[in-house]
Scaffold this active site. Structure first.
Site, PDB file in Angstrom:
ATOM      1  N   PRO A  49       0.813  -1.213   0.000  1.00  0.00           N
ATOM      2  CA  PRO A  49       0.000   0.000   0.000  1.00  0.00           C
ATOM      3  C   PRO A  49       0.846   1.263   0.000  1.00  0.00           C
ATOM      4  O   PRO A  49       1.704   1.441   0.853  1.00  0.00           O
ATOM      5  CB  PRO A  49      -0.777  -0.125   1.308  1.00  0.00           C
ATOM      6  CG  PRO A  49       0.120  -0.929   2.199  1.00  0.00           C
ATOM      7  CD  PRO A  49       0.872  -1.860   1.309  1.00  0.00           C
ATOM      8  N   ASP A  88      -1.996   2.901   2.582  1.00  0.00           N
ATOM      9  CA  ASP A  88      -1.354   2.971   3.881  1.00  0.00           C
ATOM     10  C   ASP A  88      -1.712   4.344   4.446  1.00  0.00           C
ATOM     11  O   ASP A  88      -1.402   5.365   3.828  1.00  0.00           O
ATOM     12  CB  ASP A  88       0.161   2.854   3.678  1.00  0.00           C
ATOM     13  CG  ASP A  88       0.849   2.314   4.908  1.00  0.00           C
ATOM     14  OD1 ASP A  88       0.165   1.829   5.812  1.00  0.00           O
ATOM     15  OD2 ASP A  88       2.084   2.385   4.952  1.00  0.00           O
ATOM     16  N   TRP A 592       4.252   0.173  10.198  1.00  0.00           N
ATOM     17  CA  TRP A 592       4.713  -0.957   9.377  1.00  0.00           C
ATOM     18  C   TRP A 592       4.020  -2.257   9.786  1.00  0.00           C
ATOM     19  O   TRP A 592       4.032  -3.231   9.051  1.00  0.00           O
ATOM     20  CB  TRP A 592       6.230  -1.111   9.491  1.00  0.00           C
ATOM     21  CG  TRP A 592       6.965   0.061   8.932  1.00  0.00           C
ATOM     22  CD1 TRP A 592       7.335   1.192   9.600  1.00  0.00           C
ATOM     23  CD2 TRP A 592       7.410   0.241   7.591  1.00  0.00           C
ATOM     24  NE1 TRP A 592       7.982   2.051   8.751  1.00  0.00           N
ATOM     25  CE2 TRP A 592       8.052   1.494   7.524  1.00  0.00           C
ATOM     26  CE3 TRP A 592       7.337  -0.551   6.434  1.00  0.00           C
ATOM     27  CZ2 TRP A 592       8.612   1.982   6.341  1.00  0.00           C
ATOM     28  CZ3 TRP A 592       7.906  -0.057   5.271  1.00  0.00           C
ATOM     29  CH2 TRP A 592       8.523   1.199   5.236  1.00  0.00           C
ATOM     30  N   GLN A 628      12.096  -1.401   0.551  1.00  0.00           N
ATOM     31  CA  GLN A 628      11.144  -2.149   1.364  1.00  0.00           C
ATOM     32  C   GLN A 628      11.740  -3.424   1.942  1.00  0.00           C
ATOM     33  O   GLN A 628      11.063  -4.146   2.672  1.00  0.00           O
ATOM     34  CB  GLN A 628       9.909  -2.507   0.527  1.00  0.00           C
ATOM     35  CG  GLN A 628       9.116  -1.309   0.079  1.00  0.00           C
ATOM     36  CD  GLN A 628       8.489  -0.568   1.234  1.00  0.00           C
ATOM     37  OE1 GLN A 628       8.258  -1.120   2.297  1.00  0.00           O
ATOM     38  NE2 GLN A 628       8.251   0.721   1.052  1.00  0.00           N
ATOM     39  N   TRP A 632       8.527  -3.320   4.400  1.00  0.00           N
ATOM     40  CA  TRP A 632       7.344  -4.154   4.173  1.00  0.00           C
ATOM     41  C   TRP A 632       7.697  -5.623   3.973  1.00  0.00           C
ATOM     42  O   TRP A 632       7.020  -6.508   4.491  1.00  0.00           O
ATOM     43  CB  TRP A 632       6.576  -3.609   2.971  1.00  0.00           C
ATOM     44  CG  TRP A 632       5.221  -4.189   2.782  1.00  0.00           C
ATOM     45  CD1 TRP A 632       4.224  -4.249   3.708  1.00  0.00           C
ATOM     46  CD2 TRP A 632       4.710  -4.805   1.591  1.00  0.00           C
ATOM     47  NE1 TRP A 632       3.119  -4.851   3.156  1.00  0.00           N
ATOM     48  CE2 TRP A 632       3.382  -5.199   1.862  1.00  0.00           C
ATOM     49  CE3 TRP A 632       5.241  -5.035   0.319  1.00  0.00           C
ATOM     50  CZ2 TRP A 632       2.577  -5.817   0.909  1.00  0.00           C
ATOM     51  CZ3 TRP A 632       4.441  -5.649  -0.632  1.00  0.00           C
ATOM     52  CH2 TRP A 632       3.124  -6.039  -0.346  1.00  0.00           C
ATOM     53  N   LYS A 684      20.814  10.758  -7.224  1.00  0.00           N
ATOM     54  CA  LYS A 684      19.515  10.494  -6.636  1.00  0.00           C
ATOM     55  C   LYS A 684      18.562  11.621  -7.029  1.00  0.00           C
ATOM     56  O   LYS A 684      18.964  12.773  -7.094  1.00  0.00           O
ATOM     57  CB  LYS A 684      19.666  10.458  -5.105  1.00  0.00           C
ATOM     58  CG  LYS A 684      18.943   9.291  -4.480  1.00  0.00           C
ATOM     59  CD  LYS A 684      19.098   9.292  -2.979  1.00  0.00           C
ATOM     60  CE  LYS A 684      17.760   8.948  -2.369  1.00  0.00           C
ATOM     61  NZ  LYS A 684      17.777   8.878  -0.933  1.00  0.00           N
ATOM     62  N   LYS A 687      13.982  16.820  -4.722  1.00  0.00           N
ATOM     63  CA  LYS A 687      13.409  18.129  -5.006  1.00  0.00           C
ATOM     64  C   LYS A 687      14.497  19.185  -4.971  1.00  0.00           C
ATOM     65  O   LYS A 687      14.500  20.131  -5.748  1.00  0.00           O
ATOM     66  CB  LYS A 687      12.350  18.456  -3.953  1.00  0.00           C
ATOM     67  CG  LYS A 687      11.026  17.803  -4.275  1.00  0.00           C
ATOM     68  CD  LYS A 687       9.923  18.292  -3.342  1.00  0.00           C
ATOM     69  CE  LYS A 687       8.692  17.419  -3.510  1.00  0.00           C
ATOM     70  NZ  LYS A 687       7.997  17.160  -2.277  1.00  0.00           N
TER      71      LYS A 687
END
Lengths: 780, 350
Positions: A49, A88, A592, A628, A632, A684, A687
Site C-alpha cells: 500500500p 497505507d 509498518w 522495502q 514491508w 539520486k 526536489k
C-alpha cells in the site's frame, strides 16, 4: 467487425492509449480479465500500500509496471489474478505532513487543536492525493482493483490487526519493557530498527567530540592509584561524540582484561601538570613518542612536544568500584536524583580499545550498553533531555537548550560546543575535535535520532528467528543476492520489534489495564482485546457497572459503534474479569505493522472472507522498491511466521485444509525488489536538485507503453536505473515505430488485396521457407 | 518470464521485431505483398505476417498493454480469429521447442551474414544497392555449407542485388589473407612471450591461416613448448584483389565483383528511375493501385536504359505507357545517377 484494417495517419502513442483507456472503461476490461478466469487456479498478488499523502513519482511507475506486467502475464497464462489496491493511511508520514500544514508541533496537539480534530484532519489528508494516484494508476495502465481497496484506517482493517495482536499477546510474543530505543525528538516518537534501516538514514556527520577528564576520588580503595601519582590528582579520560550526554553521566566503564596506564603529562589546553588514566593500547592517540620521559621541568606552554611518562600499569579489573567526582554537577543531576549509587568505575565486556580511551563514559539513559551495565551496578539513571530533545530545568546555563538543531533554527548555537568549552576552561578536557562518523537519522524528519529510555511494547520476533531464517530460504528472491545478503543478514541480526509509537494517528494498541496495574508488585489486571465483539462485551460490562455514562455510544447487533482511533478509544472504560475499570495504555502501533498485516486485514480475516483468504494466501508474487527490504518485506515475513499456527487454526475451524504444505507460515513465495530510479547522470532524484521526473508529464509526452517498455528493457528491474528521456524517445522510435510501420505495411496491402484471413490457414510446411523461418516457435 | 526476467523477455521481443521481422522478413518479402496475384504465395505471406504480429503483440502485451491491445483489435476486428474483446483476455502463446528447425535457422543466419557482408562491401566501395552487380564469391569450408547457402541464395541475391553466387572450394591463390595477433587478447595471457609469438604469427602461411579458420585453433611450437592459439587471439583480414573487394566475419569470407559493366549500369539506371517515379507517385497522393502514364525527357545514356528496361519500369510503377519525349515544359525535375531529367506522371483517367 470491420472489413478493413485501420490505418493511422501517424504513430501517436498517447492518443492510441487514450482510445484504449476509453474502450477498457466502457467494456470494464480489467474486471472482465478476472471474471473470464473464474474457477481457474489463482495466482496471488499483494499490492504494497502506498501512502497517498504524497504525490506519486517515476519510481512508483517502475514498480507498478513490474507488478502489472507479471499480473497480466499470469492472467494470459490462464490464472485468475485478483489484485486489491490498498492505502497505507497511518503513521509518521501523515502526521508530520499535517503538523506542517497546520504549522503546529506535536506538543500543540491536544492543546491548540483537539486530538479529535487533529485525527479528523489526518484521516482526510492521508488520501489527499488519492485522485492523483488513481489517475496515474489508470494512465499508466496499472490494472488493480481501485474500486475495492483496503484502507488501513478502516475499522474492519483495525479489527483484524487487533486479532493478530491478541494472538501474539496470548502466545507471550507481545511484551512491554523499558529499554533504550532509537528515538526521534523531531518526530516525537520511538523508531523500530527497520525504520532505522531505511536507505539513507545513516549519514556521515561531523560532531564535536570530547575527551573529558573525570577526577578520581581519594578514598581508601583508590589510595594505590593516588600514591602512584605521588599523591596528586588523578583523572580518568573518557571519550564521547555526544557531549550532551555528559551531564547525565553516572559511571565510567572499563574492560576488566584491558591494560591501563597511569600517565603523567600536561593538559594541552591549560598546560597544567596532570595524571591521567587510559588504556595502554590507545596512548599513542594522545601523546607523541618523542615526548616520552622528556624534560618535565623545562616544559613551556608553547612547546610542540608535551613530555609524558608512564607511572603505573594495571588491569581494568583493579579499577572496579573506585569512585570519581561528578564532572558537571547541577541541581538536576545529584546522586539522589539518579536514584542509585553512581560515580563509580564499572566493568563491562563491551569496552574495546578500537577507539576513544578504553574508558567508556556511561549515561544509562542514552545507550543500550550503558543501561545494562548501569542496572547491574545500580548506579541509577538520569534522563536530563526531554522528549523534544532539549535539556530539562536545573542544568544551569544549559537548561532548556536543544541538544541538536531539531528545529532548523538558524540561530541555533551548538550546546555540545559550549559544554566542551566549559570543560576546557575547567581543566576537564584533554582533547576536543570535530569527529566525522556515520550516525542514524529519522527516516521522516531527516534529523538525528538519539537513544532514549522508552517504555515500549515489543513483538518478540527473536523467538521465531530460526523459523524466519528457514522460511526465507524457500522464497524466490529477485535478485537472489538481496534475499541472501541484505534480507538474510537482517534476519540473522534481528532484534525484537519495537511496536510502540507515541503519536496520535495510528492503530491503537488494544491493551487495557486497571489503575493498580504494577508488574513488579504483581497487582492489577490487563486485557488484550482481539475483536470488536470482545471490546463491546467489556464495554457493556463497564456500562452496567456505572462507567462510560458520559459517552453516548450505540451498540448495534452486538457491536459498539465507535471509531477505533484516539481519542475515543482512550475514553472507553472496559470492565476487567475481576470487575475493575480499565483504561487503554497510551501506545499506538508501528505503521509498518499495519502494512505487514495486509494479507489478513485486507480480507477482514478471520471475521469474514475466510474462503477468499484461504485461496489468496500466501502471495505468489510481490514486488516493491529495494527500500522495502527491511520494511514491508520484513514485516510481511515476520507476521507470516509469527502467526502461522493462529492462521492454520482459524482455517481448520472452517474445514479448510490448513496443512503446512499450503500454509507454511510464508507471506509470499516470490519477491522482486526493484532498484532506485536515478537521474541520467546517476544522481539520486530529489526536489533539492530539481531533477525529479514527473511521471504524468512523461506519460503525456511519450505514452505509458513507451515509458513502461523503457523502464523494463533498459536495465534489469533490480539494477538502479539511470532515467533518461532520450531512452524513451529511442524506444518509441525504434521499437514501437518499427512495429507500427510493419503493421501499417500489412494494413495497407491487406486492405488493397482484401486479406481478412478468410482462407484456411496454410500448413507451415506448405509455405515458403522464409515464412517457416520467421514464424516464432509457438504453436497456435 | 516465468523466471521473472522481464528485461530479457522485452529485449528478445525487440530483437525479433527489429532484426528478424522488419529488417529481414518484411524487407525481403515486400514484393510478395505488392506484386503478383492474390494466390497461394501471397496468402502465405499475409498469413505469416499476420501470425507474426499476433504473436508479437501477445508476447509484448504484459509490458505494453495499450499499443498491443489497439493493434490486436485492429487485426482481430477484421479476421475474428480470437473470440476475445481484448488481448488481455487472450491466452499467452505457448512456446514449443519441437517446432524449431535448426537447419533452417542456420542457413537463414548464413543468408543474413552474407548479405550484411556484401552490403558492407558495397558501402566500402560506395556502390548503392540499387546498382546491380555481377557476382559474389564465397569460399566454402565444406559441402554442407554450400548446400545450405544454395537453399537461400535467391534471398541473398535479391537482398544484395547481385546476379549470382559462385563457390570456391579452395580459397588459396585467389583470396589472400593477412593475419596479425590480437594484442589485447594475447598480451594479458602471454606477457613477455608476446614478442616471439607475434613474430611467429606474422610468418603464418596461407595454409596455416586457413587451418586456423577451419579448426578455430592451431598449436604453435615455441621454444619446444606447445602453445594453443584460438581464433580470438588473432585478427584475420583479406587483401583486396583488383576488381574485387573482400570481407570476413568469423570463418565466413565473401568477395564481391565490383565491376559495373554497361549492361549492369543500364539496369541500375532503370532501377533508380523506378525509385524516383515511385516517390513522385507517393508525393502526388496516388493510391498504390492507381495506374499511371509517364513521359520522360531522357538524355544520352539514360535513353538506352529506359528503352532497354521499359517493360520492367512499367511493371514496377504500374504504368500503362512510358514515352520518351524530346522535352517537357513543366514536369518534375529528377536526378538519376547524377543525370538530371524531367518527367511527367499522370494518373490514368484523371
Amino acid at each position: 467487425m470491420s472489413d478493413k484494417y485501420r490505418e493511422y495517419p501517424q504513430l501517436n502513442l498517447p492518443s492510441i492509449e487514450q482510445e484504449v483507456l476509453e474502450k477498457w472503461a466502457k467494456e470494464d476490461a480489467f474486471h472482465q480479465s478476472i471474471d473470464l478466469r473464474e474457477g481457474r487456479q489463482p495466482f496471488v498478488f499483494y499490492e504494497g500500500p502506498p501512502s497517498a499523502n504524497g504525490m506519486p513519482g517515476i519510481h512508483h511507475v517502475i514498480s507498478r509496471t513490474l507488478k502489472d506486467l507479471v499480473c497480466r502475464y499470469k492472467t494470459m497464462q490462464g490464472f485468475q489474478v485478483k489484485r486489491k489496491a490498498g492505502w497505507d493511511t497511518h503513521g509518521l508520514p501523515v502526521e508530520l505532513g499535517v503538523e506542517k500544514m497546520l504549522g503546529i508541533t506535536k506538543d500543540d496537539i491536544g492543546k491548540k487543536i483537539s486530538v479529535a480534530e487533529y485525527n479528523a484532519i489526518c484521516r482526510k489528508e492521508v488520501l489527499k492525493y488519492k485522485d492523483k494516484w488513481d489517475e496515474l494508476t489508470r494512465k499508466m495502465g496499472y490494472w488493480v482493483d481501485l474500486a475495492h481497496p483496503y484502507i488501513t484506517f478502516e475499522n474492519n482493517y483495525i479489527e483484524s490487526l487487533w486479532w493478530i495482536l491478541q494472538q501474539l499477546y496470548n502466545k507471550g510474543l507481545l511484551y512491554e519493557s523499558v529499554s533504550i530505543q532509537p528515538y526521534s525528538p523531531a518526530a516525537g516518537t520511538g523508531l523500530s530498527s527497520h525504520e532505522l534501516n531505511q536507505p539513507g538514514t545513516y549519514k556521515d556527520v561531523r560532531d564535536t567530540s570530547c575527551v573529558a577528564m573525570f577526577k578520581a576520588a581519594a578514598t581508601e580503595t583508590s589510595k594505590w592509584l593516588i600514591d602512584a601519582a605521588g599523591g596528586e590528582d588523578v583523572y580518568y579520560m573518557a571519550w564521547t561524540t555526544t557531549p550532551w550526554t555528559l551531564p547525565s553521566n553516572l559511571g565510567l566503564t572499563v574492560g576488566p582484561r584491558i591494560d591501563y596506564v597511569l600517565v603523567r603529562t600536561f593538559n594541552p589546553y591549560t598546560h597544567l601538570p596532570i595524571n591521567v588514566v587510559l588504556a595502554e593500547a590507545l596512548l599513542g592517540k594522545y601523546v607523541k613518542p618523542e615526548g616520552r620521559d622528556a624534560d618535565f621541568a623545562g616544559f613551556k606552554p608553547e612547546d610542540k612536544v608535551i613530555p609524558w611518562k608512564i607511572l603505573s600499569t594495571f588491569k581494568g579489573s583493579q579499577l572496579e568500584n573506585l569512585r570519581y567526582e561528578q564532572l558537571l554537577p547541577y541541581p538536576a543531576n545529584t546522586a539522589q536524583k539518579a536514584g542509585g549509587d553512581p560515580f563509580r568505575v564499572l566493568l563491562g565486556d563491551f569496552v574495546t580499545t578500537e577507539d576513544g580511551t578504553g574508558i567508556v563514559h556511561t549515561a544509562p539513559a542514552f545507550g543500550a550498553d550503558d543501561y545494562k551495565v548501569g542496572k547491574k551496578y545500580d548506579i541509577g539513571i538520569l534522563t536530563l533531555v526531554d522528549r523534544e530533545g532539549k535539556f530539562v530545568d536545573g542544568l544551569g546555563e544549559f537548561s532548556h537548550r536543544y541538544v541538536k538543531n531539531y528545529k532548523d533554527d538558524p540561530q541555533y548555537v551548538d550546546v555540545n560546543v559550549d559544554i566542551c568549552v566549559k570543560l576546557k576552561k575547567e581543566n576537564r578536557a584533554f582533547k576536543i575535535e570535530k569527529y566525522e562518523h556515520s550516525y542514524p537519522h529519522c527516516w521522516r524528519t531527516d534529523k538525528p535520532i538519539l537513544y532514549y529510555p522508552l517504555d515500549a511494547w515489543f513483538i518478540k520476533t527473536t523467538a521465531y528467528k530460526d523459523r524466519m531464517v528457514a522460511l526465507n530460504k524457500t522464497i524466490q528472491w529477485k535478485p537472489k543476492s538481496t534475499g541472501e545478503g541484505r534480507f538474510g543478514n537482517w534476519l540473522e541480526n534481528m532484534v525484537d520489534w519495537n511496536l510502540s509509537r507515541d503519536r496520535y494517528w495510528g492503530t491503537p494498541l488494544p491493551v487495557w489495564r486497571s489503575a493498580d496495574w504494577d508488574v513488579e508488585k504483581g497487582t492489577g489486571e490487563e486485557l488484550c482485546i482481539g475483536s470488536l465483539a470482545q471490546l463491546t462485551a467489556a464495554y457493556e460490562a463497564a456500562v452496567k457497572a456505572g462507567y462510560n455514562k458520559e459517552l453516548s455510544l450505540i451498540v448495534k447487533d452486538g457491536k459498539l459503534e465507535v471509531d477505533l482511533h484516539k481519542p475515543i478509544v482512550d475514553e472507553l472504560v472496559l470492565l476487567s474479569p475481576g470487575g475493575k475499570p480499565m483504561k487503554r495504555v497510551h501506545d499506538l502501533v508501528d505503521v509498518w505493522f499495519d502494512s505487514g498485516a495486509m494479507p489478513y486485514a485486507q480480507w477482514h480475516f478471520p471475521f469474514e472472507n475466510k474462503e477468499i483468504f484461504a485461496q489468496n494466501y500466501p502471495a505468489d508474487f510481490i514486488a516493491e522498491g529495494v527500500d522495502q527490504t527491511r520494511g514491508w518485506f520484513y514485516t510481511l515475513h515476520a507476521l507470516g511466521a509469527l502467526i502461522k499456527e493462529s492462521v492454520q487454526e482459524e482455517l481448520k475451524k472452517d474445514g479448510f485444509d490448513a496443512s503446512d504444505a499450503h500454509y507454511p507460515g510464508l507471506a509470499y513465495k516470490t519477491v522482486v525488489s526493484n532498484g532506485l530510479v536515478l537521474d541520467k547522470e546517476g544522481n539520486k532524484m530529489s526536489k533539492r536538485l530539481g531533477n525529479v521526473v514527473d511521471p504524468f508529464d512523461t506519460i503525456h509526452r511519450f505514452g505509458a507503453d513507451a515509458t513502461r517498455w523503457y523502464l523494463i528493457t533498459n536495465a534489469s528491474p533490480w539494477e538502479n536505473l539511470k532515467f533518461d528521456v532520450e531512452g524513451i524517445r529511442e524506444v518509441q522510435r525504434k521499437f514501437f515505430g518499427t512495429l507500427y510501420n510493419t503493421y501499417q505495411f500489412f494494413a495497407l496491402y491487406s486492405n488493397v488485396d482484401g486479406f481478412t484471413y478468410k482462407e484456411a490457414q496454410v500448413p507451415l510446411k506448405e509455405r515458403p521457407e522464409i515464412d517457416q523461418w520467421i514464424i516464432p516457435p509457438y504453436t497456435r | 518470464m516465468d523466471e521473472y526476467e522481464p528485461t530479457q523477455a522485452g529485449r528478445a521481443i525487440e530483437d525479433f521485431v527489429d532484426t528478424q521481422l522488419s529488417n529481414w522478413y518484411v524487407r525481403l518479402c515486400r514484393r510478395r505483398f505488392w506484386k503478383g496475384e492474390y494466390e497461394h504465395d501471397k496468402i502465405c505471406a499475409y498469413q505469416t505476417l499476420y501470425e507474426c504480429m499476433e504473436t508479437v503483440l501477445s508476447l509484448m502485451a504484459p509490458i505494453a498493454p495499450f499499443f498491443s491491445d489497439a493493434i490486436f483489435n485492429n487485426l482481430n476486428q477484421v479476421t475474428g480469429r480470437q473470440k476475445v474483446a481484448s488481448i488481455h483476455h487472450a491466452d499467452f502463446p505457448k512456446s514449443n521447442p519441437a517446432y524449431r528447425d535448426v537447419s533452417l535457422e542456420q542457413r537463414m543466419q548464413l543468408a543474413q551474414d552474407i548479405s550484411s557482408l556484401v552490403l558492407s562491401l558495397r558501402k566500402k566501395v560506395n556502390i548503392k544497392v540499387r546498382q546491380p552487380l555481377g557476382k559474389v564469391l564465397i569460399p566454402i569450408l565444406n559441402a554442407e555449407m554450400q548446400h545450405q547457402i544454395e537453399k537461400v541464395s535467391d534471398l541473398i541475391l535479391s537482398e544484395v542485388n547481385v546476379k549470382q553466387i559462385q563457390f570456391l572450394t579452395d580459397s588459396e591463390g585467389f583470396i589472400k589473407k593477412k593475419i596479425k595477433p590480437n594484442f589485447k587478447a594475447l598480451g594479458n595471457r602471454l606477457g613477455a612471450k608476446m614478442k616471439p609469438v607475434a613474430a611467429a604469427i606474422g610468418v603464418f602461411s596461407q595454409e596455416e591461416i586457413s587451418r586456423l579458420e577451419k579448426d578455430k585453433k592451431i598449436v604453435l611450437i615455441l621454444d619446444g613448448e606447445p602453445l594453443e592459439l584460438v581464433l580470438g587471439d588473432v585478427e584475420i583480414n583479406s587483401e583486396d584483389i583488383p576488381g574485387w573487394t573482400v570481407a570476413v566475419k568469423g570463418n565466413l569470407t565473401v568477395a564481391l565483383d565490383v565491376t559495373v559493366t554497361p549492361e549492369l549500369l543500364n539496369e541500375g539506371n532503370a532501377r533508380e528511375l523506378v525509385n524516383r517515379i515511385q516517390k513522385i507517385r507517393k508525393d502526388s497522393g496516388f493510391e498504390v493501385t492507381d495506374r499511371v502514364e509517364v513521359k520522360i525527357a531522357a538524355k544520352d545514356t539514360l535513353t538506352t536504359s529506359v528503352a532497354q528496361f521499359s517493360d520492367y519500369i512499367c511493371m514496377e510503377i504500374l504504368a500503362d505507357s512510358l514515352e520518351i519525349v524530346p522535352d517537357i515544359q513543366d514536369g518534375t525535375e529528377i536526378e538519376v545517377n547524377d543525370i538530371s531529367l524531367k518527367v511527367i506522371v499522370t494518373k490514368k483517367g484523371a
